[in-house]
Design a protein around this motif. Structure first.
Motif: not given
Length: 217
Positions: A90-97, A142-153
């Motif tokens: 989780x941390x790896x994905x969130x921080x990368x965004x 929500x933070x991933x959605x606003x940058x359209x990181x669908x694969x991350x999601x």
């Protein structure tokens, strides 16, 4: 056991079964040491075994349930070492965004995040842990959605669902819900200033505290 289960509409049977059983898991309705069979679930839902099997196998693939031959299906449980891994992912994905988020975050996005926190506060005040956890997921995704990181999601949703399952397995630290709200507010404050370092530190601190709260003592 599985008090929220009800007769399934014939349309989209597999998805309805999946949604109902998943909600039951998140509501902690099945004892952790108890198995349930396809036949039992079919009878509870009043549907045939095939869509039940398809829906439950999807939950097995997501690691929310496990299957044992001649026993049936059971809620998955996690060791502290596995919890470490879930939160590391989780941390790896969130921080990368974060570098991408600071480029696009605006007043409307911040308003939406604050509304999520307002609803979390209401859920905390009524001890609605399930709703609180779903809103927690909404906050982070929500933070991933606003940058359209669908694969991350796609990857993140699986990890966060495991977090919800762990959290609803009796690992509710006293006062933790209000702590989460305070930590989310710190993240929002950092987002308002578009301070990348502070955002990263706030996210890491939040995830570290959640991981510690969820671990078996």
């Amino acid at each position: 056991m599985y008090d929220s289960l009800k007769k399934v509409n014939r349309n989209s049977i597999k998805q309805e079964i999946y949604d109902q059983v998943k909600r039951s898991l998140f509501n902690n309705e099945l004892p952790l040491d108890q198995f349930i069979t396809e036949v039992e679930l079919s009878n509870l839902l009043e549907v045939s075994r095939t869509p039940v099997r398809e829906a439950i196998n999807e939950l097995v693939l997501e690691q929310l349930m496990i299957f044992k031959p001649r026993k049936g299906y059971k809620v998955n449980t996690f060791t502290n070492h596995e919890i470490d891994q879930i939160f590391l992912l989780r941390e790896s994905l969130e921080i990368a965004c974060v570098p991408f988020i600071v480029k696009v975050i605006n007043a409307e996005h911040l308003k939406d995040l604050k509304i999520i926190i307002e609803n979390q506060t209401k859920a905390a005040q009524s001890d609605d842990y399930y709703t609180f956890m779903l809103l927690d997921k909404n906050f982070h995704t929500y933070l991933m959605k606003i940058i359209q990181f669908e694969l991350f999601l796609k990857s993140y949703n699986v990890q966060h669902d495991l977090s919800i399952l762990i959290g609803t397995q009796g690992l509710k630290s006293q006062g933790r819900m209000m702590e989460v709200i305070a930590e989310h507010n710190v993240i929002i404050e950092a987002l308002e200033h578009k301070d990348e370092a502070k955002i990263v530190n706030a996210m890491k601190a939040h995830l570290e505290k959640s991981m510690t709260a969820f671990k078996v003592k």
